[in-house]
Write an enzyme that holds these catalytic residues in place. Structure first.
Site: not given
Ligand code: F6R
Length: 609
Positions: A2, A27, A75, A100-101, A482, A486, A489, A505, A604
């Site tokens: 949030c 956020r 969020w 927020n929290g 990774e 990507k 998500e 396996h 984010k």
């Molecule tokens: C995926 C992504 C998340 C962040 C994760 C950690 O694309 O962005 O998996 O990598 O939430 O976030 P940070 O790097 O800000 O600690």
């Protein structure tokens, strides 16, 4: 997560609050709201399910105005995304609050407040906080006292901001476990979850400490520590070069950020671009600390965790240093046996991820020699609390899916590998070679970006699929992870990564014509092994999408689709293959019509556990 914005000024602040929310939308973006105290000292409020744009529509159709206000982009943690659960929440028809929290003891508090006659209109944990404030205000206390008394009752993590019609010039706020910054204006004051939300109105900031409570009016600012005593916190001036969150010519921030990688990588190399690597790039105390390091423990979440997994290969193989890597949410609760002389390395784009921060806070001496954070955000909590800091210079990353932050983290780790490797017998020639290769990295990445069209063509095969497998070996296994992250998500296609040798396996049972298999297949020591694994897929009717720089042996034929990659130095390959997989995910999501920059259910910056 949030995002919170608050303002107290002599001018009308609704547009300042909305602009702050737009900048904080990374956020969380499932609902938004704002409340203002108008000239007649009435509370005015808009709340909407959906993104900030929906709130803006309500405001343009039916404007609410005032000089004091709070705003929130959500969020959801407790209670589904809906207008009723959106913040602000109100109590006693006088006080409004944004949060927020997570309030962990909300169930008991709710019971107690209900018994006292408070009516709840949402399913959120937040609503208990506003009723606690209401309880204090109804008993005749000041808004400041009400906030100080309220936070004493709360367990969990929070950043809070509240306004009250009987204190019409005032905003009070509190911080414990969630970020909150004060923006100091001239004859006006602001609060926000992130300074970026306030760069439009000020360049002077105060970073609050845990337990702080703030009382702000247009002309006064008082901060109180957890014990209730007034305190002075340092003010920081942020350079005038405002980071503009602008997509420019690009359709999405994610695409812009993918394309920014050559310049982000150059910026992150910094002085190494045309000089030697000096320990001070990691902080003034780095040399003394690095001298003692015998093992490394990396802790991070999500994409940043994948950067750590890649780094393990480099630290062990090139620097000869044992290294463990763990996701922060597990690390923080595990009873560990720690090797002596371990350097804790946390990795976080935002520098605010709750689990990573908690892992740092738990990992004290004598278990650890000290801590280093690799982060993209200066002044973030992790940066402020770590002994050493390496700032990636990726610039603001707005797209929720991390792209340029990841590749710049890889550069940071290669530099760390050199810095530590020197102390463990890394040959000077190899060091030189590695640094020379790194200097060329932006150019190599640029070559991958030129494959965009080809990758887009390949992506068409994925649009109708519901699942995908990503395979890699060695250092490219985390790159496959990774790539899968990507894809899932932003396109909502279920994607999993496996070390190719594990296929037989179990996962091989999933392979059929409906399960595209993406192979990260650079020309390295494991290529022949990988080829055999891919044959296992082909002979079971699987469809292969192979990213390879040595295309010999990978004929573009039925069931095998090859994307030729540039022949770059081996140690740069993880970065190059990542960029190609980022483009693949982007194009799949684009064609599926998902919200690329703000995928559903995500945010984010993950500042809750
Ligand atoms: C995926 C992504 C998340 C962040 C994760 C950690 O694309 O962005 O998996 O990598 O939430 O976030 P940070 O790097 O800000 O600690």
């Amino acid at each position: 997560m949030c995002g919170i914005v608050a303002a107290t000024a002599r001018r009308e602040v609704s547009e300042i609050l909305l602009e702050g929310l737009r900048r904080l939308e990374y956020r969380g973006y499932d609902s938004a709201g704002m409340a203002l105290i108008d000239n007649e000292h009435h509370l005015q409020m808009h709340k909407q399910q959906g993104k900030v744009a929906v709130l803006e529509q309500s405001q343009s159709m039916q404007p609410i105005l005032g000089c004091v206000g709070i705003a929130h982009t959500r969020w959801a943690t407790h209670g589904e995304p809906s207008a009723a659960n959106a913040h602000p929440h109100i109590s006693s028809q006088r006080v409004a609050l944004v949060h927020n929290g997570i309030i962990e003891n909300h169930v008991q508090l709710r019971k107690e407040l209900k018994a006292e006659g408070f009516e709840f209109t949402s399913a959120t944990d937040t609503e208990v906080v506003v009723h606690l404030l209401g309880q204090q205000l109804n008993a005749g206390h000041s808004l400041l006292h009400a906030m100080q008394a309220t936070v004493k009752r709360l367990e969990g993590a929070y950043a809070l901001a509240a306004i009250d019609i009987k204190h019409p010039e005032e905003v009070v706020a509190a911080r414990e476990g969630s970020p909150l910054v004060v923006g100091v204006g001239i004859g006006e004051n602001f609060l926000a979850s992130d300074q970026m939300a306030l760069r439009q109105v000020t360049d002077r900031f105060i970073y609050l400490e845990e337990g702080d409570v703030v009382q702000a009016t247009p002309t006064h600012l008082s901060i109180f520590a957890r014990n209730g005593e007034p305190v002075t916190r340092a003010q920081t001036m942020i350079s005038a070069a405002v980071e503009v969150a602008d997509r420019g010519e690009f359709e999405h921030f994610m695409l812009k950020e993918i394309y920014e990688q050559p310049s982000a990588l150059s910026a992150t190399l910094g002085a190494v671009a045309d000089g030697p690597l000096i320990d001070e790039q990691f902080g003034a105390e780095a040399a003394a600390l690095f001298d003692q390091v015998e093992t490394v423990q990396i802790v991070a979440c999500g994409t940043s965790f994948h950067a750590g997994l890649v780094a393990r290969y480099w630290l062990e193989d090139i620097a000869g240093i044992p290294c463990d890597v763990e996701v922060a949410s597990e690390f923080r609760y595990r009873k560990r046996k720690q090797h002596a002389n371990t350097l804790l390395v946390t990795v976080s784009q935002s520098g605010e991820t709750a689990d990573t921060l908690a892992a740092l806070r738990n990992a004290t001496e004598p278990q650890f020699l000290g801590s280093l954070v690799i982060s993209n955000v200066d002044n973030s909590s992790l940066v402020r609390e770590s002994d050493l800091v390496f700032l990636t210079r990726a610039g603001a990353e707005i797209g929720v899916a991390s792209t340029k932050a990841f590749t710049t983290q890889l550069v940071a780790f290669l530099l760390l590998t050199v810095a530590l490797g020197r102390r463990h017998g890394l040959d000077e020639k190899i060091e030189q070679q590695l640094l020379d290769e790194l200097r060329e990295l932006p150019r190599w990445v640029d070559q991958v970006l030129q494959l965009d069209r080809d990758i887009q063509r390949m992506s068409e095969a994925f649009i109708q699929k519901h699942h995908a497998l990503f395979l890699g070996r060695g250092v490219h296994y985390p790159i496959a992870m990774e790539g899968a992250l990507k894809l899932k998500e932003i396109s909502y296609i279920h994607a999993e990564a496996y070390p190719a040798g594990e296929l037989k396996h179990g996962p091989l049972a999933l392979v059929d014509a409906d399960m595209p298999v993406v192979a990260v297949a650079p020309n390295d020591d494991l290529l022949e092994k990988l080829k055999s694994n891919l044959e296992e897929v082909r002979s079971r009717g699987g469809e292969l999408y192979v990213f390879a720089d040595n295309v010999d042996g990978f004929q573009d034929e039925q069931q095998v689709h090859v994307l030729p990659m540039p022949h770059c130095p081996e140690r740069l390959k993880p970065v190059l293959y990542t960029v190609a997989l980022q483009l693949l995910s982007y194009h799949v999501a684009l064609q599926k019509g998902t919200d690329v920059d703000k995928p559903r259910n995500l945010a984010k910056s993950v500042t809750v556990e």
